[in-house]
Write a protein that holds these residues in place. Structure first.
Motif, PDB file in Angstrom:
ATOM      1  N   ALA A 234      31.458 -66.843   8.331  1.00 23.96           N
ATOM      2  CA  ALA A 234      32.276 -67.930   7.788  1.00 23.96           C
ATOM      3  C   ALA A 234      33.169 -67.458   6.646  1.00 23.96           C
ATOM      4  CB  ALA A 234      31.377 -69.063   7.307  1.00 23.96           C
ATOM      5  N   ARG A 235      32.711 -66.448   5.906  1.00 21.64           N
ATOM      6  CA  ARG A 235      33.536 -65.905   4.829  1.00 21.64           C
ATOM      7  C   ARG A 235      33.683 -64.400   4.973  1.00 21.64           C
ATOM      8  NH1 ARG A 235      30.406 -63.889   0.451  1.00 21.64           N
ATOM      9  NH2 ARG A 235      28.176 -64.389   0.544  1.00 21.64           N
ATOM     10  N   ARG A 236      34.665 -63.867   4.316  1.00 21.78           N
ATOM     11  CA  ARG A 236      34.967 -62.439   4.431  1.00 21.78           C
ATOM     12  C   ARG A 236      33.859 -61.581   3.829  1.00 21.78           C
ATOM     13  NH1 ARG A 236      41.476 -61.360   3.759  1.00 21.78           N
ATOM     14  NH2 ARG A 236      42.191 -63.152   4.997  1.00 21.78           N
ATOM     15  N   SER A 237      33.803 -60.355   4.273  1.00 20.75           N
ATOM     16  CA  SER A 237      32.813 -59.411   3.761  1.00 20.75           C
ATOM     17  C   SER A 237      33.228 -58.904   2.381  1.00 20.75           C
ATOM     18  CB  SER A 237      32.685 -58.229   4.732  1.00 20.75           C
ATOM     19  OG  SER A 237      31.993 -57.154   4.136  1.00 20.75           O
ATOM     20  N   THR A 238      32.281 -58.834   1.466  1.00 22.61           N
ATOM     21  CA  THR A 238      32.544 -58.257   0.142  1.00 22.61           C
ATOM     22  C   THR A 238      33.001 -56.813   0.266  1.00 22.61           C
ATOM     23  OG1 THR A 238      30.851 -59.690  -0.832  1.00 22.61           O
ATOM     24  CG2 THR A 238      31.524 -57.769  -2.122  1.00 22.61           C
ATOM     25  N   SER A 239      32.469 -56.109   1.247  1.00 24.40           N
ATOM     26  CA  SER A 239      32.788 -54.695   1.442  1.00 24.40           C
ATOM     27  C   SER A 239      34.179 -54.485   2.025  1.00 24.40           C
ATOM     28  CB  SER A 239      31.760 -54.054   2.370  1.00 24.40           C
ATOM     29  OG  SER A 239      30.458 -54.246   1.896  1.00 24.40           O
ATOM     30  N   LEU A 240      34.658 -55.462   2.782  1.00 23.34           N
ATOM     31  CA  LEU A 240      35.966 -55.350   3.444  1.00 23.34           C
ATOM     32  C   LEU A 240      36.756 -56.645   3.230  1.00 23.34           C
ATOM     33  CD1 LEU A 240      34.674 -53.764   6.771  1.00 23.34           C
ATOM     34  CD2 LEU A 240      35.994 -52.579   5.011  1.00 23.34           C
TER      35      LEU A 240
END
Length: 331
Positions: A234-240
């Motif tokens: 649902a939300r973007r990855s912290t890593s990418l």
């Protein structure tokens, strides 16, 4: 006679109190002395995948920081169910645990017929480690530059576009099927025995796409060999953070991620579960461990055993409907 009766009652009270005290002392002593020997951590997937990477990170840090001896051992096969089955059958002493996740605990039970375990009954949730988005990737040399390219080409060439996954019945496999349904395209699933084998074929161009955990794909993305097209969470990855979600790209019904955590056989003493949970949560609270987990594409999320158990039970019921609606089967 009365004096004797009271004397006996006094003895009974003292004996009961002494036994209760002894029992409490024994439990406390067990918690204090655990672990008194090496702990085996079963990893239900082959080396190199997201589960293996996080399991070994936790095992190595527990060994380094807590001075425990934790040995990770891969027991792969059947969508991760072989390793879980082995953990279920282990003695409930705390000296055998397994790094489980959605694939083999809340998805597999609804895909495999006659599975020998019920995760909500046969396992004890010990420590939640983290969660990771799932992503769609392709080789940097492929013709797919964007997710829109995948949809356009798949509609023009029904059944010709292929995607690999770590195996039938995994959350990652189902993420591909859920995207396929949302986009109304016909792409062909190619199951592999673990992430590494699928990764090699997508890098060489033998399959067009790969649906993968961020953790499994991160090294090749950093090396410039894989092109990330979207994440399914649902939300973007912290890593990418620059990689858009599938929902943002026009398919709002797609929301799939997976979690990882440690489990022990049912019947494991609560004192042992508490000891391991406390040790793991202390690790997860350190900046060093958080950075290491994020570097692998996962997100740290510590929980109490009760909270983790509630998550397991909730997802176990939720994914029954998702599996049935997807129409996915184990080939």
């Amino acid at each position: 006679m009365i004096r004797k009766v009271f004397s006996c009652l006094g003895l009974a009270v003292v004996t009961s109190a002494t036994l209760a005290s002894f029992g409490a002392t024994a439990v406390h002593a067990q918690a204090q002395t655990f672990p008194a020997k090496p702990i085996r951590m079963i990893v239900p997937f082959p080396p190199g995948g997201g589960t293996d990477i996080l399991a070994r990170l936790v095992a190595n840090k527990l060994t380094e920081v807590q001075k425990w001896t934790v040995v990770a051992e891969n027991r792969a096969g059947a969508g991760g169910t072989i390793g879980i089955t082995e953990a279920v059958r282990a003695a409930p002493t705390g000296y055998e645990m397994v790094m489980g996740q959605k694939d083999n605990l809340v998805v597999a039970p609804w895909l495999y017929k006659n599975l020998s375990y019920d995760p909500t009954r046969d396992l004890v949730a010990v420590a939640h480690v983290g969660f990771t988005p799932i992503m769609i990737v392709t080789s940097v040399n492929s013709r797919f530059k964007t997710l829109a390219d995948v949809v356009t080409i798949a509609k023009a060439e029904p059944g010709n576009v292929t995607y690999g996954s770590p195996g039938n019945g995994t959350t990652i496999h189902l993420a591909g099927e859920i995207f396929k349904g949302a986009a109304q395209i016909d792409i062909r699933h190619i199951p592999y025995k673990g992430s590494n084998a699928a990764m090699l074929d997508v890098l060489s161009g033998n399959v067009d796409l790969m649906v993968s955990s961020v953790a499994s794909a991160m090294a090749q993305i950093k090396a410039g060999k894989l092109r990330p097209l979207a994440v399914t969470s649902a939300r973007r990855s912290t890593s990418l953070p620059d990689v858009a979600t599938v929902a943002e790209l026009g398919y709002p019904s797609v929301d799939v991620s997976t979690w990882y955590g440690l489990f022990m056989p049912a019947g494991t003493p609560k004192s042992v579960v508490t000891t391991v949970n406390t040790a793991v949560n202390q690790l997860l609270a350190t900046p060093e461990m958080q950075a290491a987990v994020i570097a692998q594409g996962a997100e740290v999320q510590a929980m109490t055993p009760d909270a983790f158990s509630a998550l397991l039970k909730s997802d176990y019921q939720k994914w029954r409907g998702i599996v049935q609606a997807s129409g996915a089967t184990v080939e």
